[in-house]
Write a protein that holds these residues in place. Structure first.
Motif, mmCIF file in Angstrom:
data_model
loop_
_atom_site.group_PDB
_atom_site.id
_atom_site.type_symbol
_atom_site.label_atom_id
_atom_site.label_comp_id
_atom_site.label_asym_id
_atom_site.label_seq_id
_atom_site.Cartn_x
_atom_site.Cartn_y
_atom_site.Cartn_z
ATOM 1 N N LYS A 181 0.812 -1.228 0.000
ATOM 2 C CA LYS A 181 0.000 0.000 0.000
ATOM 3 C C LYS A 181 0.841 1.271 0.000
ATOM 4 N N ARG A 182 2.157 1.095 0.151
ATOM 5 C CA ARG A 182 3.078 2.235 0.236
ATOM 6 C C ARG A 182 2.624 3.183 1.350
ATOM 7 N N SER A 183 2.404 2.594 2.526
ATOM 8 C CA SER A 183 1.973 3.367 3.687
ATOM 9 C C SER A 183 3.014 3.244 4.795
ATOM 10 N N GLY A 184 2.727 3.839 5.934
ATOM 11 C CA GLY A 184 3.651 3.777 7.065
ATOM 12 C C GLY A 184 5.007 4.362 6.713
ATOM 13 N N PRO A 185 6.091 3.764 7.207
ATOM 14 C CA PRO A 185 7.426 4.311 6.931
ATOM 15 C C PRO A 185 7.774 4.275 5.449
ATOM 16 N N VAL A 186 7.242 3.299 4.724
ATOM 17 C CA VAL A 186 7.496 3.212 3.284
ATOM 18 C C VAL A 186 6.864 4.414 2.580
ATOM 19 N N GLY A 187 5.630 4.706 2.905
ATOM 20 C CA GLY A 187 4.931 5.850 2.312
ATOM 21 C C GLY A 187 5.619 7.165 2.624
ATOM 22 N N ARG A 188 6.092 7.300 3.878
ATOM 23 C CA ARG A 188 6.795 8.537 4.252
ATOM 24 C C ARG A 188 8.097 8.688 3.466
#
Length: 88
Positions: free
Chosen positions: A25-32
């Motif tokens: 989902k490209r969320s959390g630390p990855v999204g940031r």
């Protein structure tokens, strides 16, 4: 992911200190982290690769050998060796 798509190689993701759903989902630390690189021309390619990797069955380190890195690596190597030994 390019090698899997173009050369029919197999990718097995190892999720290290990140949730597989965060990759997909490209969320959390990855999204940031992705948000910091919005101006990078490679971002679309990275996003597609992350989504594809997040859809694959892989290993989540915290769920292998109670998160003990060395034991997890031994288990992964053993599985690869038993699965691919006839082809090596």
């Amino acid at each position: 992911m390019e090698c899997q798509d173009e050369k029919e190689q197999i990718a097995y993701p190892l999720f290290y200190d990140v949730e597989p759903s965060d990759i997909h989902k490209r969320s959390g630390p990855v999204g940031r982290s992705i948000a910091k690189h919005k101006t990078n021309k490679q971002i679309k390619k990275w996003q597609k690769a992350l989504e594809s990797a997040g859809n694959l069955v892989g290993w989540d380190l915290k769920n292998i050998a109670n998160g003990h890195e060395a034991e997890a690596i031994k288990k992964i190597v053993k599985e690869f060796h038993s699965s691919y030994a006839p082809f090596i």
